[in-house]
Motif scaffolding. Structure first.
Motif, PDB file in Angstrom:
ATOM      1  N   HIS A 344       0.741  -1.347  -0.235  1.00 10.70           N
ATOM      2  CA  HIS A 344      -0.166  -0.045  -0.224  1.00 10.70           C
ATOM      3  C   HIS A 344       0.677   1.198   0.044  1.00 10.70           C
ATOM      4  N   ARG A 345       0.296   2.202  -0.508  1.00 12.92           N
ATOM      5  CA  ARG A 345       0.973   3.717  -0.659  1.00 12.92           C
ATOM      6  C   ARG A 345       0.235   4.800   0.074  1.00 12.92           C
ATOM      7  N   VAL A 346       0.708   5.279   1.296  1.00 11.54           N
ATOM      8  CA  VAL A 346       0.184   6.275   1.936  1.00 11.54           C
ATOM      9  C   VAL A 346       0.499   7.723   1.572  1.00 11.54           C
ATOM     10  N   VAL A 347      -0.316   8.561   1.547  1.00 14.92           N
ATOM     11  CA  VAL A 347       0.075   9.863   0.906  1.00 14.92           C
ATOM     12  C   VAL A 347      -0.517  10.884   1.795  1.00 14.92           C
ATOM     13  N   ALA A 348       0.190  11.862   2.241  1.00 10.31           N
ATOM     14  CA  ALA A 348      -0.331  12.857   3.287  1.00 10.31           C
ATOM     15  C   ALA A 348      -1.409  13.623   2.550  1.00 10.31           C
ATOM     16  N   GLY A 349      -2.395  13.871   3.184  1.00 14.72           N
ATOM     17  CA  GLY A 349      -3.414  14.752   2.867  1.00 14.72           C
ATOM     18  C   GLY A 349      -4.451  13.912   2.065  1.00 14.72           C
ATOM     19  N   LYS A 350      -4.367  12.738   1.586  1.00 14.28           N
ATOM     20  CA  LYS A 350      -5.286  11.950   1.164  1.00 14.28           C
ATOM     21  C   LYS A 350      -5.993  10.856   1.906  1.00 14.28           C
ATOM     22  N   PRO A 351      -6.932  10.256   1.688  1.00 14.58           N
ATOM     23  CA  PRO A 351      -7.392   9.060   2.308  1.00 14.58           C
ATOM     24  C   PRO A 351      -6.657   7.977   2.267  1.00 14.58           C
ATOM     25  N   LEU A 352      -6.572   6.870   3.142  1.00 11.95           N
ATOM     26  CA  LEU A 352      -6.051   5.634   3.203  1.00 11.95           C
ATOM     27  C   LEU A 352      -6.730   4.798   2.217  1.00 11.95           C
ATOM     28  N   PRO A 353      -5.826   4.080   1.483  1.00  7.55           N
ATOM     29  CA  PRO A 353      -6.499   3.187   0.535  1.00  7.55           C
ATOM     30  C   PRO A 353      -7.356   2.340   1.015  1.00  7.55           C
ATOM     31  N   GLU A 354      -8.464   2.094   0.035  1.00  8.51           N
ATOM     32  CA  GLU A 354      -9.501   1.299   0.911  1.00  8.51           C
ATOM     33  C   GLU A 354      -9.012  -0.076   0.972  1.00  8.51           C
ATOM     34  N   ALA A 355      -8.079  -0.841   0.130  1.00  7.48           N
ATOM     35  CA  ALA A 355      -7.966  -2.226   0.534  1.00  7.48           C
ATOM     36  C   ALA A 355      -6.923  -2.329   1.920  1.00  7.48           C
ATOM     37  N   MET A 356      -6.393  -1.142   2.353  1.00  6.45           N
ATOM     38  CA  MET A 356      -5.674  -1.104   3.578  1.00  6.45           C
ATOM     39  C   MET A 356      -6.422  -1.193   4.714  1.00  6.45           C
ATOM     40  N   LEU A 357      -7.889  -0.837   4.650  1.00  6.25           N
ATOM     41  CA  LEU A 357      -8.611  -0.582   5.710  1.00  6.25           C
ATOM     42  C   LEU A 357      -9.305  -2.320   6.030  1.00  6.25           C
ATOM     43  N   ALA A 358      -9.149  -2.963   5.082  1.00  6.82           N
ATOM     44  CA  ALA A 358      -9.962  -4.403   5.208  1.00  6.82           C
ATOM     45  C   ALA A 358      -8.912  -5.369   6.225  1.00  6.82           C
ATOM     46  N   GLU A 359      -9.739  -6.109   6.989  1.00  2.00           N
ATOM     47  CA  GLU A 359      -9.052  -6.966   8.013  1.00  2.00           C
ATOM     48  C   GLU A 359      -8.113  -7.835   7.248  1.00  2.00           C
ATOM     49  N   ASN A 360      -6.699  -7.692   7.745  1.00  2.00           N
ATOM     50  CA  ASN A 360      -5.758  -8.442   7.027  1.00  2.00           C
ATOM     51  C   ASN A 360      -4.549  -8.632   7.746  1.00  2.00           C
ATOM     52  N   PRO A 361      -4.446  -9.594   8.947  1.00  2.00           N
ATOM     53  CA  PRO A 361      -3.406  -9.722   9.913  1.00  2.00           C
ATOM     54  C   PRO A 361      -2.107 -10.278   9.140  1.00  2.00           C
ATOM     55  N   ASP A 362      -2.427 -10.887   7.931  1.00  2.00           N
ATOM     56  CA  ASP A 362      -1.128 -11.244   7.270  1.00  2.00           C
ATOM     57  C   ASP A 362      -0.282 -10.261   6.765  1.00  2.00           C
ATOM     58  N   GLU A 363      -0.911  -9.099   6.337  1.00  2.00           N
ATOM     59  CA  GLU A 363      -0.252  -8.100   5.818  1.00  2.00           C
ATOM     60  C   GLU A 363       0.392  -7.274   7.044  1.00  2.00           C
ATOM     61  N   VAL A 364      -0.099  -7.365   8.393  1.00  5.74           N
ATOM     62  CA  VAL A 364       0.616  -6.935   9.488  1.00  5.74           C
ATOM     63  C   VAL A 364       1.884  -7.749   9.848  1.00  5.74           C
ATOM     64  N   HIS A 365       1.778  -8.880   9.927  1.00  3.59           N
ATOM     65  CA  HIS A 365       2.982  -9.855   9.812  1.00  3.59           C
ATOM     66  C   HIS A 365       4.048  -9.481   8.684  1.00  3.59           C
ATOM     67  N   ALA A 366       3.531  -9.083   7.304  1.00  3.51           N
ATOM     68  CA  ALA A 366       4.334  -9.159   6.233  1.00  3.51           C
ATOM     69  C   ALA A 366       5.194  -7.594   6.553  1.00  3.51           C
ATOM     70  N   GLY A 367       4.640  -6.868   7.295  1.00  2.00           N
ATOM     71  CA  GLY A 367       5.352  -5.409   7.560  1.00  2.00           C
ATOM     72  C   GLY A 367       6.047  -5.621   8.769  1.00  2.00           C
ATOM     73  N   GLY A 368       5.978  -6.693   9.387  1.00  3.08           N
ATOM     74  CA  GLY A 368       6.698  -6.821  10.881  1.00  3.08           C
ATOM     75  C   GLY A 368       8.035  -6.690  10.944  1.00  3.08           C
ATOM     76  N   ALA A 369       8.901  -6.958  10.001  1.00  6.69           N
ATOM     77  CA  ALA A 369      10.361  -6.805  10.050  1.00  6.69           C
ATOM     78  C   ALA A 369      10.844  -4.981  10.272  1.00  6.69           C
ATOM     79  N   ASN A 370       9.816  -4.204  10.271  1.00  6.21           N
ATOM     80  CA  ASN A 370      10.359  -2.915  10.589  1.00  6.21           C
ATOM     81  C   ASN A 370       9.943  -2.769  11.999  1.00  6.21           C
ATOM     82  N   LEU A 371       9.019  -3.350  12.522  1.00  5.72           N
ATOM     83  CA  LEU A 371       8.982  -3.138  14.261  1.00  5.72           C
ATOM     84  C   LEU A 371       9.848  -4.036  14.944  1.00  5.72           C
ATOM     85  N   ARG A 372      10.418  -5.080  14.232  1.00  2.96           N
ATOM     86  CA  ARG A 372      11.619  -5.926  15.003  1.00  2.96           C
ATOM     87  C   ARG A 372      12.738  -5.412  14.737  1.00  2.96           C
TER      88      ARG A 372
END
Length: 566
Positions: A344-372
């Motif tokens: 997903h691409r987040v742009v300041a001043g614009k709404p979040l992409p619709e697909a980003m709002l859907a329930e998807n814990p797998d995507e959270v895990h996919a981005g988990g490297a940054n948190l780690r």
């Protein structure tokens, strides 16, 4: 369900305590505070010495994962955590930076927290406060005027006009001032030369103001500012051209920290606002030297992600203050980890992409490297991390659970927080986790010793914190590093100026990138502030306004009240 009120509406409904009572709760007597109206006060620096015999608070820094352009609620979490301490029977003081008016009237808006975890009065905090930013602006530009006058009066020091490093500043987003020519007109109008403006938060005076521990130290640091170089390459300082004394006079009163309060009457020290890219991005040392003896906890905030503000907090601010942290918070959100999945691409001043709002814990895990990696960056300095899961209304419980799983897998505590909607009680779980972490034995350590060469310091941060394979220096940068070592600046810490939107130097790289090298194209010296800053990429030190800035909406109503500030 009704519409959630705006930050400004919530702030205007706050019930404030008299600041003398807020100060008394910190152990600060009325002789140590000077009111600025009814809702703000300055604290005398004598409080540092008067409070020194009181017990030392647990020192907690709030950082974050690599944010999206929208921000992940770090200030809101800082305020919410400070408020939550009272709910678990502990006292706390919050210390944050003062917002710049550039972003307030630009796209980002104010920086006083949000919802039911914010600092009040909101209008005063975001607009002028006690005039500290104006003092920095005037002190900086006074030195600029003295420098140009030195050239006009004959240039007795032999300054190379093509090697002048001191620009001018203004606390307004104004792109047309980035590059200008001064001295046009008649001979009496000065020496023509190219220069430009930065925003006030980018001034070295701001960084000095945030790091000085006393008025004498402030004066000494201002004198060390390097404004230019001679034809032979010798640095020319503010002291050399006779500007430091006037600057210190302008800055004297600003060095006293500002006292405000949260919606729940937790004391807040709001002081200084250095940039988080080219400076250390932390509030003032003097505020912390007061707050460290003013309760059970001192909760402060460091700009951007743990690779940026927290690294500078540990290696620059703690070096200057002598204080040692007991715990660190890493703020994360579902949306940011989904962004770090690369889907997903987040742009300041614009709404979040619709697909980003859907329930998807797998995507959270996919981005988990940054948190780690950001948890690892805290632990590199021997500090215990706690993950704050800043909840948004569109989140799903399964996604919060995914973040908790990522944290648990690397042995970090975590807590879901609803402080935006619920105030301090929404961060009670976080407060309990932080209190536990702060009781663990402290093993704080700097990332590198003072005596290490500048290149070694840069490469240590690049490899250990950013995950780079190494560092590549442009020829100009290499020559500058050699010059700084020759001129005796090699013992200073480094403050690497890079994008805050990636752990790497490339904003498009999400997660925890590997297999890349850090490119250093230029290196500048903030000798008065006491750090060297390598520049990696294009760092905008004077922002511009967007197509629809907040300045278009902020106004006064028929009663003279401010509207649309949030």
């Amino acid at each position: 369900m009704g519409t959630f009120p705006s930050d400004l509406a919530i702030a205007k409904g706050a019930t404030l305590q008299p600041l003398a009572d807020v100060a008394a709760g910190m152990g600060i007597g009325p002789h140590l505070i000077t009111p600025y109206g009814r809702e703000v006060a300055k604290i005398e620096l004598a409080a540092i010495e008067e409070l020194a015999d009181r017990p030392r608070a647990k020192y907690v820094v709030v950082s974050a994962i690599t944010p999206t352009p929208l921000g992940e609620g770090k200030t809101t979490t800082t305020v919410g955590l400070g408020q939550a301490m009272r709910h678990i029977g502990r006292s706390a003081t919050v210390a944050i930076r003062q917002p710049s008016m550039g972003p307030t009237f630009g796209i980002k808006g104010g920086a006083a927290g949000g919802g039911y975890s914010q600092v009040v009065p909101m209008e005063t905090l975001n607009l002028h406060l006690t005039g500290d930013f104006h003092a920095v602006t005037e002190a900086h530009n006074m030195l600029s005027a003295i420098l140009d006058n030195h050239l006009f009066q004959g240039n007795a020091l032999g300054i190379d006009q093509h090697n002048i490093t001191w620009r001018r500043v203004l606390d307004v987003n104004d792109r047309v001032l980035r590059n200008i020519v001064v001295g046009l007109g008649s001979k009496g109008d000065g020496v023509p030369r190219q220069t430009g403006f930065d925003i006030t938060a980018a001034s070295e005076v701001m960084a000095i103001f945030a790091l000085a521990r006393s008025v004498p130290e402030l004066r000494e640091r201002l004198g060390r500012i390097v404004v230019a170089y001679t034809g032979a390459g010798k640095p020319v300082t503010a002291e050399d051209i006779g500007g430091a004394g006037a600057m210190a006079v302008i800055m004297r009163d600003a060095l006293r920290p500002n006292l405000l309060q949260t919606l729940e009457n937790t004391p807040v020290l709001v002081h200084a606002g250095p940039f988080g890219n080219i400076a250390h991005g932390n509030s003032s040392v003097v505020a912390d030297l007061i707050g460290i003896h003013a309760g059970d906890f001192l909760v402060t905030e460091a700009g951007f992600g743990a690779d940026m503000g927290a690294e500078r907090f540990f290696n620059i601010k703690c070096r200057a203050s002598g204080l040692r942290p007991d715990a660190a918070v890493v703020v994360t959100t579902v949306r940011a980890l989904k962004a770090h999945s690369g889907r997903h691409r987040v742009v300041a001043g614009k709404p979040l992409p619709e697909a980003m709002l859907a329930e998807n814990p797998d995507e959270v895990h996919a981005g988990g490297a940054n948190l780690r990696k950001q948890i690892e960056n805290i632990r590199l300095h021997g500090v215990s991390p706690v993950v704050a899961i800043n909840a948004f209304p569109g989140d799903h419980p399964s996604e919060h659970a995914a973040i908790a799983e990522i944290a648990a897998a690397v042995g970090a505590r975590s807590a879901v927080c609803t402080h935006f909607a619920d105030g301090g009680r929404g961060a009670v779980e976080l407060a309990q986790a932080v209190a536990e972490a702060a009781e663990e034995p402290s093993h704080f350590r700097f990332l590198y010793p003072d005596e290490a060469p500048l290149r070694e310091k840069i490469e240590t941060v690049a490899r250990k914190v950013y995950g780079a394979d190494g560092v590549d220096y442009d020829l100009v940068a290499a020559r500058q590093l050699d010059s700084y070592e020759r001129n005796g600046f090699g013992n200073l810490p480094v403050c690497i100026a890079k994008t805050h939107l990636s752990i790497s130097s490339d904003a498009s790289l999400k997660g925890a990138p590997t297999g890349w090298r850090l490119p250093v194209r230029e290196v500048r010296a903030s000798v008065g502030a006491g750090f060297i800053y390598p520049i990696c990429g294009d760092m905008r030190t004077m922002p511009g306004l967007g197509a629809n800035p907040a300045a278009h909406r902020i106004d006064l109503d028929a009663n003279g009240d401010i509207v649309n500030l949030s």
